[in-house]
Design an enzyme around this catalytic site. Structure first.
Site, PDB file in Angstrom:
ATOM      1  N   GLY A  59      59.802  54.759  86.950  1.00 39.29           N
ATOM      2  CA  GLY A  59      58.901  54.623  88.091  1.00 39.29           C
ATOM      3  C   GLY A  59      58.757  53.179  88.507  1.00 39.29           C
ATOM      4  O   GLY A  59      59.710  52.567  88.962  1.00 39.29           O
ATOM      5  N   ALA A  60      57.552  52.640  88.356  1.00 40.72           N
ATOM      6  CA  ALA A  60      57.227  51.267  88.755  1.00 40.72           C
ATOM      7  C   ALA A  60      57.544  51.057  90.235  1.00 40.72           C
ATOM      8  O   ALA A  60      58.196  50.099  90.611  1.00 40.72           O
ATOM      9  CB  ALA A  60      57.918  50.248  87.864  1.00 40.72           C
ATOM     10  N   HIS A  61      57.079  52.011  91.049  1.00 40.31           N
ATOM     11  CA  HIS A  61      57.241  51.889  92.491  1.00 40.31           C
ATOM     12  C   HIS A  61      56.246  52.795  93.205  1.00 40.31           C
ATOM     13  O   HIS A  61      55.595  53.630  92.590  1.00 40.31           O
ATOM     14  CB  HIS A  61      58.678  52.221  92.924  1.00 40.31           C
ATOM     15  N   GLY A  62      56.137  52.604  94.495  1.00 43.24           N
ATOM     16  CA  GLY A  62      55.320  53.452  95.350  1.00 43.24           C
ATOM     17  C   GLY A  62      56.143  53.859  96.557  1.00 43.24           C
ATOM     18  O   GLY A  62      57.246  53.357  96.776  1.00 43.24           O
ATOM     19  N   ARG A 107      53.332  54.682  91.028  1.00 44.35           N
ATOM     20  CA  ARG A 107      53.435  55.561  89.870  1.00 44.35           C
ATOM     21  C   ARG A 107      54.313  54.960  88.788  1.00 44.35           C
ATOM     22  O   ARG A 107      55.297  54.282  89.074  1.00 44.35           O
ATOM     23  CB  ARG A 107      53.938  56.948  90.257  1.00 44.35           C
TER      24      ARG A 107
END
Length: 146
Positions: A59-62, A107
């Site tokens: 993840g580590a993104h929106g 997230r």
């Protein structure tokens, strides 16, 4: 990290657990995923992750517009959601329950059990410009929504 008000992360459209219709008989269980059964968007893409190394985080993104349902088809993992104002953590460990994550939510997926397979059903074809990869940029835009 846990939000004191469940379901209040996601200022555009709140994150929530979605029960998917399940049919069971002596041969096993069948779970149905289709719009209108807890999914309020048309599915334009599906992908899954597997063979996740111990300790890996995903993840580590929106996303700007994308809506998605995340399902732990096998095994379990946690999804940490953050809308720039509140955070919550959802444990996915049941293939008949998915997590809806709407637009403008950062997230992170963590704590994968061995052998986990995660499935994503999403509302948009892949478009790199639709992603937030930098948390500070995401945070600036999320705060501008209020």
């Amino acid at each position: 990290m846990t939000n004191p008000i469940p379901g209040s992360v996601g200022r555009v459209s709140p994150c929530r657990l979605v029960d998917l219709p399940e049919h069971s008989d002596p041969r096993g269980r069948l779970t149905v995923v289709q719009p209108g059964t807890g999914i309020d968007f048309e599915i334009h893409r599906a992908y899954y992750i597997h063979h996740i190394p111990d300790g890996a985080e995903r993840g580590a993104h929106g996303h700007r517009r994308l809506r998605q349902i995340i399902i732990a088809v096998h095994g379990s993992f946690d999804v940490v959601v953050d809308d720039g104002f509140a955070q919550d953590k959802f444990t996915l460990d049941n293939p008949s329950r998915g997590l809806y994550v709407g637009p403008m939510v950062w997230r992170d997926m963590i704590n994968f059990s061995p052998g986990t397979v995660g499935l994503w059903l999403v509302s948009e074809p892949y478009d790199e410009t639709e992603y937030y990869r930098d948390y500070e940029t995401f945070l600036r835009d999320a705060k501008a929504l209020s």
